[in-house]
Design a protein around this motif. Structure first.
Motif, PDB file in Angstrom:
ATOM      1  N   GLY A  20     -12.416  -3.036   0.691  1.00  0.00           N
ATOM      2  CA  GLY A  20     -12.000  -3.019   2.090  1.00  0.00           C
ATOM      3  C   GLY A  20     -12.118  -1.617   2.652  1.00  0.00           C
ATOM      4  N   PRO A  21     -12.066  -1.519   3.990  1.00  0.00           N
ATOM      5  CA  PRO A  21     -12.227  -0.195   4.594  1.00  0.00           C
ATOM      6  C   PRO A  21     -11.065   0.729   4.262  1.00  0.00           C
ATOM      7  CG  PRO A  21     -12.019  -1.915   6.279  1.00  0.00           C
ATOM      8  CD  PRO A  21     -11.933  -2.586   4.962  1.00  0.00           C
ATOM      9  N   SER A  22     -11.284   2.002   4.494  1.00  0.00           N
ATOM     10  CA  SER A  22     -10.263   3.009   4.244  1.00  0.00           C
ATOM     11  C   SER A  22      -9.057   2.747   5.136  1.00  0.00           C
ATOM     12  CB  SER A  22     -10.862   4.376   4.566  1.00  0.00           C
ATOM     13  OG  SER A  22      -9.901   5.367   4.393  1.00  0.00           O
ATOM     14  N   GLY A  23      -7.877   2.847   4.569  1.00  0.00           N
ATOM     15  CA  GLY A  23      -6.661   2.668   5.349  1.00  0.00           C
ATOM     16  C   GLY A  23      -6.254   1.227   5.550  1.00  0.00           C
ATOM     17  N   SER A  24      -6.967   0.293   4.892  1.00  0.00           N
ATOM     18  CA  SER A  24      -6.666  -1.113   5.135  1.00  0.00           C
ATOM     19  C   SER A  24      -5.461  -1.582   4.312  1.00  0.00           C
ATOM     20  CB  SER A  24      -7.885  -1.973   4.803  1.00  0.00           C
ATOM     21  OG  SER A  24      -8.267  -1.781   3.462  1.00  0.00           O
ATOM     22  N   GLY A  25      -5.002  -0.777   3.365  1.00  0.00           N
ATOM     23  CA  GLY A  25      -3.796  -1.155   2.623  1.00  0.00           C
ATOM     24  C   GLY A  25      -4.052  -1.549   1.181  1.00  0.00           C
ATOM     25  N   LYS A  26      -5.258  -1.273   0.671  1.00  0.00           N
ATOM     26  CA  LYS A  26      -5.578  -1.643  -0.706  1.00  0.00           C
ATOM     27  C   LYS A  26      -4.651  -0.954  -1.702  1.00  0.00           C
ATOM     28  CE  LYS A  26      -9.758   0.087  -0.390  1.00  0.00           C
ATOM     29  NZ  LYS A  26      -9.626   0.672   0.952  1.00  0.00           N
ATOM     30  N   SER A  27      -4.520   0.367  -1.528  1.00  0.00           N
ATOM     31  CA  SER A  27      -3.655   1.100  -2.455  1.00  0.00           C
ATOM     32  C   SER A  27      -2.225   0.623  -2.333  1.00  0.00           C
ATOM     33  CB  SER A  27      -3.706   2.595  -2.161  1.00  0.00           C
ATOM     34  OG  SER A  27      -5.004   3.087  -2.326  1.00  0.00           O
ATOM     35  N   THR A  28      -1.794   0.415  -1.107  1.00  0.00           N
ATOM     36  CA  THR A  28      -0.414  -0.023  -0.894  1.00  0.00           C
ATOM     37  C   THR A  28      -0.156  -1.340  -1.610  1.00  0.00           C
ATOM     38  OG1 THR A  28      -0.466   1.061   1.248  1.00  0.00           O
ATOM     39  CG2 THR A  28       1.308  -0.506   0.874  1.00  0.00           C
ATOM     40  N   PHE A  29      -1.093  -2.249  -1.505  1.00  0.00           N
ATOM     41  CA  PHE A  29      -0.965  -3.545  -2.197  1.00  0.00           C
ATOM     42  C   PHE A  29      -0.814  -3.326  -3.702  1.00  0.00           C
ATOM     43  CE2 PHE A  29      -3.420  -6.747  -4.631  1.00  0.00           C
ATOM     44  CZ  PHE A  29      -2.525  -7.807  -4.516  1.00  0.00           C
TER      45      PHE A  29
HETATM   46  N1  ATP Z   1       3.857   6.843   2.239  1.00  0.00           N
HETATM   47  C1  ATP Z   1       3.280   6.470   3.401  1.00  0.00           C
HETATM   48  N2  ATP Z   1       3.906   6.727   4.590  1.00  0.00           N
HETATM   49  C2  ATP Z   1       3.361   6.361   5.763  1.00  0.00           C
HETATM   50  N3  ATP Z   1       2.173   5.751   5.865  1.00  0.00           N
HETATM   51  C3  ATP Z   1       1.496   5.475   4.727  1.00  0.00           C
HETATM   52  C4  ATP Z   1       2.005   5.836   3.461  1.00  0.00           C
HETATM   53  N4  ATP Z   1       1.105   5.449   2.516  1.00  0.00           N
HETATM   54  C5  ATP Z   1       0.084   4.890   3.190  1.00  0.00           C
HETATM   55  N5  ATP Z   1       0.311   4.887   4.516  1.00  0.00           N
HETATM   56  C6  ATP Z   1      -0.560   4.319   5.564  1.00  0.00           C
HETATM   57  O1  ATP Z   1      -0.793   2.982   5.252  1.00  0.00           O
HETATM   58  C7  ATP Z   1      -2.109   2.609   5.559  1.00  0.00           C
HETATM   59  C8  ATP Z   1      -2.751   2.001   4.333  1.00  0.00           C
HETATM   60  O2  ATP Z   1      -2.860   2.993   3.325  1.00  0.00           O
HETATM   61  P1  ATP Z   1      -3.559   2.717   1.935  1.00  0.00           P
HETATM   62  O3  ATP Z   1      -3.512   3.982   1.177  1.00  0.00           O
HETATM   63  O4  ATP Z   1      -2.938   1.535   1.321  1.00  0.00           O
HETATM   64  O5  ATP Z   1      -5.045   2.367   2.358  1.00  0.00           O
HETATM   65  P2  ATP Z   1      -6.311   2.159   1.397  1.00  0.00           P
HETATM   66  O6  ATP Z   1      -6.890   0.863   1.762  1.00  0.00           O
HETATM   67  O7  ATP Z   1      -5.935   2.412  -0.005  1.00  0.00           O
HETATM   68  O8  ATP Z   1      -7.286   3.325   1.904  1.00  0.00           O
HETATM   69  P3  ATP Z   1      -8.269   4.247   1.045  1.00  0.00           P
HETATM   70  O9  ATP Z   1      -9.509   3.466   0.799  1.00  0.00           O
HETATM   71  O10 ATP Z   1      -8.527   5.400   1.983  1.00  0.00           O
HETATM   72  O11 ATP Z   1      -7.562   4.677  -0.180  1.00  0.00           O
HETATM   73  C9  ATP Z   1      -2.801   3.872   6.042  1.00  0.00           C
HETATM   74  O12 ATP Z   1      -2.821   3.824   7.452  1.00  0.00           O
HETATM   75  C10 ATP Z   1      -1.923   4.974   5.580  1.00  0.00           C
HETATM   76  O13 ATP Z   1      -1.948   6.048   6.475  1.00  0.00           O
END
Ligand code: ATP
Ligand code: ATP
Ligand code: MG
Ligand code: MG
Lengths: 251, 230, 244, 230, 244
Positions: free
Chosen positions: E38-47
């Protein structure tokens, strides 16, 4: 009070003497193990000053003589003049002998023994100064030692800028460096200062006249009476005058 | 107890207008701190520029050596000793006034620490910024002026503001040269009333309030700077 | 072909005892798009940075438009104005708007009026599709946008050659394309370019010459098809097998 | 001129063994500094742990509040005022000795600054280290103990060593409670000889030499730590 | 297929006002290799980080081996021992040797003797070809080596599932292969894996399921061939067109 051995102390050599007195002092609230703690500000020659890593001077010797009479060991601690009375009040020290003038404010805070010396606040100026008597201090820069009677009375000089130094000597030094116009301080140290520094003189007219006494904690009448007794003995035997003469004339 | 406190308060502040020792002292403390900070920033900025230039280009060798000595000596000795040297030795033949002497001594002292603040501000700017400037064709001075300095300065503004707080506390030893600053003001009252509690505690409180207020202002400043960061 | 724009002669560079560039000679002509590839740490960046003396060469000469820029007496600042450089980390000036980033050097160094400089900047911004961001600050842009601005910043000085050091390595994969497109257009306009890159696809498609650096030398050089399809050097072969 | 200098030197140091004021003062200065640093490190470490734990987990709320007050008050007031409060107010009924009082006052003061050193040491460890520890299954305390603290401690050792230098200079105001430290030693000589030059300059030089020696040792330490970093 | 190893039910996660995960439900079975793109910032890491509660979910449940680990009363430390995690930045412990990095958790948490723990660590090290580096410190290794060690560190706890967050993004291109190889072997040994990655080649070849995340939802999920060759969702189509 106790002191560690590295403190600036001058210990009387005499061990606790006559058994009876020693036993008595044990009961006195002021004494711990037969030791008398005296505080002074050892920047005030000839009454008290540092010499050979000891605090010596008129007060130191009188105090030692008193301690001898009471059969106790004397320990002298050095601190800022304005801290002396608080130190006695708080019980940190048993008494202070520091060329301290008896006045009403101080009487409210400590009890004074009988006086043992006469003193006067005098004015030191540079030779050739336009200040010739106490009135001449008006509007001038006057140096004093914080908390001394000179300091307290200097507040009343009209328009004067009073500069308060931690030590009388610093005020004298400021005078020799033309930073101030005059120093108001006790006569005896003034005599020493003027003798040690060329170009200074003491004005003939004294600023004020007063008397020195030893101060103990308010309400400590037991110690007060004992000291008064000792002072009387020293006066009567002429020992007291000998001590004063030794410093005033020898210097 | 309450009676006693009231009486103590009266003795320490009201009698003979003793509170004036405090307010006068406070004025002097603020005056010294303010001007000393100005001198410190000026001096520190100059020293930082000289040292950065020497490090980056090898120029200004002699000035740099002088700066090194200045930094070593000032950071290597206590400020109270510097103050006494300034008063009793350097100005032994001419008296520019106690306040001026104190301002100069504390300013020169502060400069040595401010220089470090500026220098770390400059070196906190990524090397890439410098290279980007140079590769566009700017020379050393232009790159510093247009690109590095504005960023460095913005970074260190809060720390510089903090220096005011640091100095405010340091000037508490100004009494050593007979100057009546805030601390000495409390000392004088103590010497009149022979009671330590009120004068010392009120002096401490005044410092505390000033430090807290200035710290709060620094925080506001930091926040504003951060907001203006795009 | 005329005279080379850049003539690198026996270039050597040491960091302390570490000999990063050993004896490099290469000529770059007007209109060349030279892609430099090679393993990490092989000296690609060092080579590129020597070209505009961001690193001081230890030996050898670099003639740029006939002048030896390694010579201490050369006013390198003048020559750098003719050599645009684009960094992996963009290095935009964060305390200035985009427009200020673009006009600073032309105004201060080429004496352009602010009107002139802004006109040119806006024209170039338009070309890379970012005209509407002229008054933004760098930190408000995405990586890909920043890098396009960085390219424009260099172009605003009307350079004779553009040097790129892994311009897409710091980008999210989605943004790589937009930057490569800008570079591709530049190549089509016959800008002379030296590009250090890991983007083999770009090298294959856009380069006029590809060079393989390892151990401080250029071990192989060729036009792209031959280079990627029939590599001769063993180290290049093994390198390509890993990255393709 | 030469004659005069020799005589001054003689007067200031040789007569009556006056040099002993300096050496004794130096001993006291070193003693106070050394023990105050120990107290400071201990106190600072405790405070840093409490505050980090509160920030990360929300536990230790009351202890954290106490720490905040401690930090605000100590950082908000000059050390010389703290010293006097300790001597004249806190120990007004019982005197544990001037040296002990000074050690305690400077130690408590130092602790507030050391706490900040430790805290920034802890927060300089990347968040990833903490997460790696937790994701292996370590709890908060285990992660701090096995992973964060060893790294943080190593990072701050040079700064802690520096704290010794800072305190060395700060103790120069110990004379305020009548204690004969190095600065006061010079003062006493000055009061005997009425000449400021030799006593003040020699005191300054001794501080300078000590600071330079300790700074050099800190540099050695830093280098060693860096070398052991693999 | 039996019970799912991990059951994600209506998972939501907000950072302040930012709703990063909106309403995610997914089951992961033993032996699954789930690739999340998925694109950057879409929440993959958060998941991924919610799965072992490195981020506290705002709503929903996550059942791991039957226990709801979102529940505050669950001893999450116990469950994390069964879930290995590999980070983009490796996060090896720099103050310990490799061997110490690998044996610390097994010894302190599983009560293994140092002999036992070391034996297992050396066996796994051997498998990833790094047995000879056991006594090195992390900073003496290359990025690819560090990441292989990080994988081994997680494996030393004998986890039931391995979570990977872009394990190759911080690596030089040449080192990507060696890490992917280790992960490929793990997959062959039927380790359950959840992998956030930009390596489409790896996803295509190794994954049992590929999921596309955007805007806080999984927008599409499929087995890899179908996923990459016949994407249905428009956003996925545009995403794939950019990155492939
Ligand atoms: N601790 C936090 N506090 C506030 N916002 C956060 C925090 N962690 C992540 N975010 C926000 O949540 C959104 C999703 O972040 P995440 O890191 O899950 O994206 P990602 O899909 O892993 O992106 P990437 O490919 O760049 O790693 C982003 O907009 C990010 O700025
Ligand atoms: N300023 C410097 N001081 C010391 N060594 C350096 C310096 N800059 C680079 N090096 C070393 O020189 C070698 C070549 O570095 P360089 O950056 O040119 O490699 P590269 O081919 O660009 O690698 P990458 O693909 O990782 O960018 C490396 O070993 C590097 O560590
Ligand atoms: Mg490079
Ligand atoms: Mg991510």
């Amino acid at each position: 009070g106790t002191g560690t051995k590295t403190e600036t102390t001058a210990k009387a050599t005499e061990k606790a003497g006559a058994e009876s007195t020693a036993a008595e002092t044990k009961t006195a609230e002021s004494a711990a193990g037969g030791k008398l703690v005296m505080v002074t500000n050892a920047e005030f020659p000839p009454y008290e000053y540092h010499n050979n890593n000891e605090i010596v001077g008129i007060d130191a010797e009188i105090a030692k003589a008193i301690a001898d009479k009471l059969g106790m060991e004397l320990e002298i601690q050095d601190m800022a003049f304005d801290s002396l009375i608080p130190a006695v009040q708080s019980g940190k020290a048993d008494f202070t002998a520091a060329g301290m003038t008896v006045n009403e404010d101080r009487k409210k805070n400590v009890d004074f023994t009988d006086t043992y010396a006469k003193a006067a606040q005098v004015i030191i100026v540079k030779e050739g100064s336009d200040i010739v008597n106490p009135d001449g201090l008006e509007g001038k820069k006057v140096g004093v030692q914080t908390g001394t009677t000179g300091d307290i009375y200097a507040d009343d000089i009209k328009d004067a800028a009073v500069q308060r130094f931690n030590k009388g000597m610093d005020a004298v030094m400021a005078l020799t460096q033309d930073k101030i116009d005059a120093v108001v301080i006790d006569r005896e140290p003034a005599t020493v200062f003027v003798k040690d520094n060329t170009g200074l003189k003491i004005l003939d007219e004294a600023f004020t006249e007063e008397e020195y006494a030893i101060a103990v904690k308010k309400g400590n009448t037991e110690l007060l009476e004992k000291m008064n007794g000792a002072i009387k003995e020293l006066k009567d035997s002429g020992e007291l005058q000998k001590i004063i003469d030794k410093y005033i004339t020898a210097n | 107890m309450w009676e006693k406190l009231r009486d103590d308060f009266y003795q320490n502040f009201i009698v003979d207008d003793r509170w004036k020792y405090i307010t006068e002292g406070l004025q002097n403390t603020l005056k010294i701190t303010f001007f000393a900070v100005l001198i410190g920033i000026l001096l520190g900025f100059l020293v930082a520029i000289i040292r950065s230039t020497y490090e980056n280009t090898g120029r200004l060798k002699i000035l740099n050596a002088i700066c090194s000595v200045y930094l070593t000596v000032i950071r290597g000795t206590p400020v109270v000793v510097q103050l006494m040297i300034m008063y009793f030795i350097i100005f032994s033949f001419h008296d520019p006034g106690q306040i001026f002497t104190a301002i100069l001594a504390f300013g020169i002292n502060s400069g040595a620490y401010v220089a470090e603040i500026f220098r770390s501000g400059i070196s906190s700017i990524e090397r890439g910024q410098f290279e980007a400037g140079r590769s566009l064709g700017f020379n050393y001075a232009q790159t510093m002026w247009f690109i590095i300095m504005p960023q460095a300065f913005k970074n260190v503004v809060p720390t510089l503001a903090n220096e005011f707080i640091v100095l405010l506390k340091e000037t508490s030893v100004a009494g050593y040269i007979g100057l009546q600053d805030l601390t000495k003001g409390g000392d004088i009252i103590k010497s009149r009333t022979y009671s330590a509690f009120f004068p010392l505690i009120s002096v401490a409180l005044i410092y505390l309030v000033m430090v807290m207020v200035f710290s709060y202002l620094v925080t506001l400043l930091e926040r504003r700077l951060k907001k203006s960061e795009h | 072909m005329g005279n080379p724009l850049i003539q690198v002669q026996n270039l050597g560079k040491k960091f302390g005892d570490l000999e990063v560039l050993k004896d490099i000679s290469v000529d770059i002509y007007k209109g060349d798009v030279v892609c430099v590839i090679g393993p990490s740490g092989s000296g690609k960046s060092t080579f590129l940075r020597c070209l505009n003396r961001l690193e001081e060469p230890t030996s050898g000469h670099i003639l740029f438009e006939g002048t030896d820029i390694v010579d201490k007496n050369t006013n390198i600042d003048k020559h750098r104005q003719k050599m645009g450089m684009v960094f992996q980390q963009f290095n935009l000036f964060p305390h200035m708007t985009i427009l200020k980033n673009l006009t600073l050097a032309p105004m201060k160094l080429q004496g352009k009026s602010s009107k002139e400089a802004e006109e040119q900047a806006l024209k170039l911004l338009d070309k890379v599709g970012l005209k509407d961001r002229a008054n933004s600050y760098p930190n408000q842009l995405s990586g890909g946008q920043k890098q396009r601005i960085a390219i424009v910043r260099a172009l605003c000085m009307n350079p004779d050659v553009m040097l790129f050091d892994e311009p897409t390595s710091a980008l999210d994969p989605e943004m790589v394309g937009e930057v490569l497109n800008v570079m591709r257009e530049l190549a089509e306009e016959k800008m002379t370019m030296v590009v250090v890159t890991h983007e083999m696809g770009f090298a294959k498609e856009v380069a006029t010459r590809v060079m393989f650096m390892d151990g401080g030398y250029f071990l192989e050089e060729n036009e792209p098809v031959e280079f990627f399809e029939h590599p001769k050097n063993d180290r290049l072969k093994s390198f390509l097998s890993k990255v393709l």
